[in-house]
Design a protein around this motif. Structure first.
Motif, mmCIF file in Angstrom:
data_model
loop_
_atom_site.group_PDB
_atom_site.id
_atom_site.type_symbol
_atom_site.label_atom_id
_atom_site.label_comp_id
_atom_site.label_asym_id
_atom_site.label_seq_id
_atom_site.Cartn_x
_atom_site.Cartn_y
_atom_site.Cartn_z
ATOM 1 N N GLY A 787 57.799 19.692 39.887
ATOM 2 C CA GLY A 787 58.026 20.825 41.032
ATOM 3 C C GLY A 787 56.625 20.549 42.331
ATOM 4 N N ASN A 788 56.229 22.127 41.976
ATOM 5 C CA ASN A 788 55.235 22.098 44.095
ATOM 6 C C ASN A 788 53.311 22.001 43.042
ATOM 7 N N ASN A 789 53.841 21.637 41.712
ATOM 8 C CA ASN A 789 52.282 22.109 41.373
ATOM 9 C C ASN A 789 51.521 21.053 41.469
ATOM 10 N N ALA A 790 50.523 20.896 42.312
ATOM 11 C CA ALA A 790 50.079 19.253 42.891
ATOM 12 C C ALA A 790 48.850 19.127 41.966
ATOM 13 N N ARG A 791 48.120 19.804 41.259
ATOM 14 C CA ARG A 791 47.131 20.053 40.348
ATOM 15 C C ARG A 791 47.493 20.304 39.544
ATOM 16 N N GLN A 792 48.136 19.334 38.297
ATOM 17 C CA GLN A 792 48.786 20.389 37.182
ATOM 18 C C GLN A 792 47.950 19.467 35.828
ATOM 19 N N TYR A 793 47.782 18.856 36.549
ATOM 20 C CA TYR A 793 46.275 17.715 35.725
ATOM 21 C C TYR A 793 45.704 17.141 35.984
ATOM 22 N N ILE A 794 44.636 17.072 35.382
ATOM 23 C CA ILE A 794 43.763 15.811 35.363
ATOM 24 C C ILE A 794 42.889 14.529 34.924
ATOM 25 N N ALA A 795 43.821 13.591 35.393
ATOM 26 C CA ALA A 795 44.149 12.576 34.662
ATOM 27 C C ALA A 795 42.534 11.844 34.871
#
Length: 1019
Positions: A787-795
């Motif tokens: 969806g619109n979550n541009a920062r759901q993860y940190i790789a």
């Protein structure tokens, strides 16, 4: 002879009488006879005895008595057996009745007698009677059955004659009962109801034809009652004292105690007042004994009261501490017995129960006492418990780990000592502190003081030396977790050999330092530090600089030394000679040097001329006209002199006019500025540091769920050719974006691999520390979610030893609640990731963050942990879940899809339960291959569930715009598609040799991974 003849005559007469007596009365017959046959008168035979009685009888004789028929003494009596055998003849003489004893006879036998009265030669017709001898007594009566209310007797028959009977009487004559002697075998008779534990006196009579024997006397007792209850009134490891109430007050009652197998333990009497006591010893500790207690009366014991009791078990011999922290103590002890029914109860010395544990399982027993107070002594008693009986108790005490020192300040530093100061941990005077340093070669034990701050001076140190310290709080010999910190002695900069030029300062410093600055009051210049050397460049010539060396310790810069140096002043340039004073003087001028000077020295013909201040010309007098003079000119600043500039000047009008070099000076100044900017802020030269790639992903269209299987089969043909081509199309995505922050020299050592560098526009920025602009760097990028979550993860890459603190700082600042780890710390003998969490349940400190493992659950393919993370600066505690997948080989893929799909489900559930508090950190080694595969799997499965389409290629494209090389190998890319296939068909059997077969390296996009091959890259 005469007697015979008379007898025959009488017999004849009798026969005649008898023959006629049937029809003729005796009187008539006699009359007729007399009438017809006259005969002489014959005497009548004597009368028979009327009755014979027995006046004496025994087993071999019978004494008979009868009344005489006549008082005539000539009357005699003859006694015969019925068969005619004469027994004997008896006279009728004497007074009274006649007595005669028949013997010897057989006992218990009926005899048929005929008694004849004899008078002269005449004998009566005979009196018939029968009598019996006294039968024999039973020889022995045995008891074949006995209980509390009945006795069953047995005896052998006196005779096989079935007419024999037996009568049983009490000794007082009361008849109990009778029984026949019929049937085979011995006679049985049960006497009941009787009273328990009572002696009865019996007489058993043999009865034959109404005649009973003399009687067999015997006594027997009923079974006594059992004891109703046995209590333990004393117990230790080798003995048990029993108590029971007497069954009877009869002092002849005894009690016999046996083991259940019949072995006699012992006996005791019932004498004395009160209950009966008996001690069983010696016994084995902690053993169950099965007893039977018999009541004994007259040698007869009761049925037996069964009971079991145990001896006191042995105490544990020693209790060791195998784990300890501030709120818990883990104890260990060897089992007293291998019997799994043994338990152990731990109590405080005051009797309060702490808890219990079983002795089951192999090895020693472990028990953790928790919810304790830090630095506190607890007095315990450990009981061994067997069958509800506890041992006497093993007393011991232990203490919890005390609080550790939180903050240590370093003060009053010098070249050979410094003072450490920290807040007092406790008011308890028994608290102490232990300080170790220099690889534990120095140990200092410090007593607690009543001051708010504890101070300790470390002396006899070496100048400019960094010391690593561990400070422990000590209570009752137990140390706290260590507080690690470092401190260093100062350096005497003045003793170093400083090499000074007009724009540089260089020295080899003997001592520890990490950074250096030089300031002239208006400008600060950072020095280059390396291999114990410091170099300052781009300095202002002739200027005085305060040089300071710093050492970064404990996230704080310590000043190691300060020293004031004056640079060599600038060369004097633009020298120009002019005539003066008609040739007897020279007018010398020069350009204003680019730097600082306090005077200019001019040497002419061994004469010195000093021009002070900032003048740029002078008149040299005392010269000769038309003469060539050689001039040496130096600028002076403090104690420094510039290099000499030589000039030949004529005192005549043809002197050479000095050329101007102002343009060269201006160019040098510009070059100086450029060098300065590059060294201080290289990113300032870039007009735009972060450029987001604009590469389009329109070529990658989502596949409807219903068509995905056909798409998968098509792409898998010809050894995954379709996947290879699609993956190749992704090879250059995002590669045009800048990575300037990662390439700054101070940040290069923070990267695990030189070709996996975060893009500037999406990198995670940490807060800056001490105005150090490079301290915001960590090798990690924000990654988009569904969806619109541009920062759901940190790789992120797996932390290096030097970046563990930064890793935890990122977790705290980004409010991370979940960390997903997809690598093992060591794989194939190579370090893939630094272990960034504690080795055990003791907390560890990483910068301002303290981490403690609160739980750990190991499964076959993953390990789940929960960390308690505390920020010491703000005293805030957060919980962070750690999802560690352990079954994923480097560069390859797991053996099957099910484990990873299940693992992803655990991660997804946690993310959804946390909401949007913070991103989830995902890392492997480099943070691109396995990391990208899991993120892509999570997002694609969400898309499949909510939209029923699969946009895997488009999402990999999207990830690569945020971080390079996401989903690093073609086999990982194919594996992702296989996961989607198996999710669409969960019941389908996964092929034994899947299409995503692991190979060492399957790099189709050779362009993007060329450097990885060269460096033997890791993911």
């Amino acid at each position: 002879m005469y007697f015979v003849k008379s007898f025959l005559l009488c017999l004849s007469v009798a026969q005649v009488w008898c023959a006629t007596s049937t029809n003729t009365p005796p009187t008539q017959m006699s009359t007729t006879a007399i009438r017809t046959t006259p005969a002489p008168t014959t005497p009548s035979p004597p009368l028979d005895v009327q009755n014979v009685s027995v006046v004496g009888r025994k087993e071999t004789a019978i004494t008979l008595q009868w009344e005489k028929v006549s008082s005539d003494p000539t009357y005699n009596y003859t006694l015969k057996y019925r068969n005619g055998t004469v027994i004997g003849s008896i006279t009728g003489q004497g007074a009274g009745a006649v007595h005669y004893t028949v013997s010897p006879l057989s006992p218990g036998t009926q005899y048929d007698f005929t008694l004849f009265t004899v008078s002269g030669n005449l004998m009566s017709s005979g009196y018939n009677f029968s009598e019996v001898t006294t039968p024999l007594d039973v020889q022995n009566v045995s008891v074949v059955g006995r209980n509390e209310t009945a006795i069953t007797l047995q005896w052998e028959k006196v005779s096989s004659d079935p007419t024999y009977n037996y009568t049983l009487k009490y000794r007082n004559g009361t008849v109990i009962g009778s029984t026949t002697g019929q049937g085979d075998g011995p006679v049985h008779y049960t006497v009941s109801p009787l009273s328990p534990g009572t002696q009865y006196d019996f007489t058993l009579f043999t009865v034959f034809e109404g005649v009973q024997s003399s009687g067999h006397n015997f006594s027997e007792v009923t079974t006594p009652l059992d004891v109703q209850n046995v209590r333990v009134v004393g117990r230790n490891e080798t003995a048990i004292t029993l108590q029971w109430e007497k069954v009877s007050s009869d002092p002849t009652y005894n009690y016999t105690l046996k083991y259940r197998n019949g072995t006699v333990v012992g006996s005791t009497t019932g004498q004395g007042a009160g209950a009966v006591h008996y001690t069983v010893s010696p016994l084995s500790p902690g053993t169950q004994y099965d007893f039977t207690l018999f009541t004994v009366f007259e040698g007869v014991q009761s049925s037996g009261h069964n009971f079991s009791q145990v001896t006191t078990p042995l105490d544990v011999q020693n209790v060791r501490v195998v784990g300890r922290n501030e709120t818990a103590i883990t104890l260990q002890w060897e089992k007293v017995s291998s019997d799994p029914t043994y338990n152990y109860t731990l109590k405080y010395r005051n009797g309060t129960v702490v808890g219990s544990t079983t002795g089951q399982g192999a090895g020693a027993v472990h028990y953790t006492v928790s919810l304790l107070s830090p630095g506190t002594q607890y007095d315990f008693t450990l009981f061994t418990v067997f069958e509800g009986v506890q041992s006497s108790g093993h007393n011991f005490f232990q203490v919890t780990r005390p609080h550790r020192v939180r903050d240590v300040e370093v003060e009053d530093r010098s070249e050979t000592k410094f003072t450490l100061q920290w807040p007092r941990v406790s008011n308890n005077p028994s608290y102490k502190y232990r300080l170790t340093y220099s690889n534990r070669t120095h140990i200092a034990n410090i007593s607690e003081t009543m001051d708010v701050q504890v101070k300790y001076t470390v002396s006899e140190l070496s100048p400019g030396t960094k010391y690593d310290f561990m400070l422990f709080t000590v209570f009752e010999g137990v140390e706290s977790t260590n507080q690690n910190f470092a401190a260093a002695t100062t350096i005497n900069c003045a003793n170093s050999n400083w090499i000074i030029t007009n724009t540089t300062v260089e020295a080899e410093i003997h001592g520890a330092f990490s950074t250096a600055t030089a300031t002239n009051g208006t400008k600060v210049v950072d020095g280059t530090v390396g291999s114990s050397k410091v170099l300052f460049t781009g300095l202002y010539p002739g200027s005085s600089y305060n040089v300071s060396l710093f050492l970064l310790l404990n996230s704080r810069n310590f000043t190691q030394c300060g020293h004031t140096l004056t640079l060599v002043p600038p060369l004097v340039t633009g020298l120009k000679c002019d005539y003066a004073s008609g040739g007897y003087s020279l007018s010398l001028s020069w350009a204003a040097p680019q730097g600082v000077w306090t005077q200019v020295e001019i040497q002419v013909s061994d004469q010195s001329h000093n021009v002070t201040g900032t003048q740029t010309h002078t008149i040299i007098n005392g010269l000769q006209p038309a003469h060539t003079y050689h001039l040496t000119v130096n600028s002076v600043s403090g104690n420094q002199r510039s290099g000499p500039v030589e000039k030949s000047c004529l005192t005549d009008p043809k002197g050479v006019i000095a050329g101007s070099v102002m343009a060269v000076l201006l160019l040098a100044f510009v070059a100086f500025l450029v060098v300065f900017i590059l060294r201080r802020k290289p990113e300032l030269l870039s007009p735009k540091l972060f450029v987001e790639s604009k590469i389009s992903s329109d070529n990658f269209k989502p596949i409807p769920a219903g068509k995905f299987e056909a798409h998968f089969n098509e792409m898998s043909c010809d050894q995954n050719r379709g996947f290879g081509e699609e993956y190749e199309d992704l090879s250059t995505v995002g590669t045009e974006q800048t990575r300037k922050a990662a390439e700054i020299p101070q940040n290069r050592d923070k990267n695990r691999f030189i070709n996996v560098l975060p893009y500037d526009w999406s990198r995670v920025k940490l807060t800056t520390i001490n105005d150090d602009y490079t301290s915001d760097y960590i090798n990690a990028n924000y990654m988009p979610g569904y969806g619109n979550n541009a920062r759901q993860y940190i790789a992120a890459q797996g932390p290096l030893p030097s970046t563990v603190n930064d890793f935890w700082r990122m977790i705290w600042e980004q409010r991370v609640q979940g960390v997903v780890m997809l690598t093992n710390c060591i794989e194939s003998g190579k370090v893939k990731c630094e272990q960034y969490w504690p080795l055990d349940y003791s907390p560890c400190t990483y910068g301002d963050v303290s981490v403690r493992i609160s739980s750990e659950q190991k499964e076959s393919n993953w390990t789940l942990r929960e960390f308690e993370v505390t920020n010491r600066a703000v005293s805030e505690v957060r919980l962070v879940k750690h999802f560690h997948f352990t079954a994923w080989p480097d560069h390859g893929v797991p053996d099957g899809t099910s484990a990873l799909i299940q693992f992803r489900g655990l991660v997804r559930n946690h993310i959804e339960s946390c909401g949007s508090v913070g991103p989830t950190v995902v890392h492997c080694s480099a943070g691109v291959g396995r990391t990208g595969t899991l993120i892509a799997l999570d997002v694609t499965l969400q898309q499949l569930e909510k939209e029923r389409v699969v946009g895997l290629a488009a999402f990999v494209h999207k990830m690569r715009l945020n971080r390079p090389l996401m989903v690093q190998t073609e086999c990982q890319y194919v594996f992702l598609h296989q996961c989607i296939m198996d999710s669409l068909k969960p019941k389908q059997k996964i092929p034994e040799q899947p299409l995503y077969e692991n190979v060492d390296m399957m790099y189709v996009n050779a362009v993007a991974l060329k450097e990885f091959q060269a460096e033997n890259g890791q993911t």
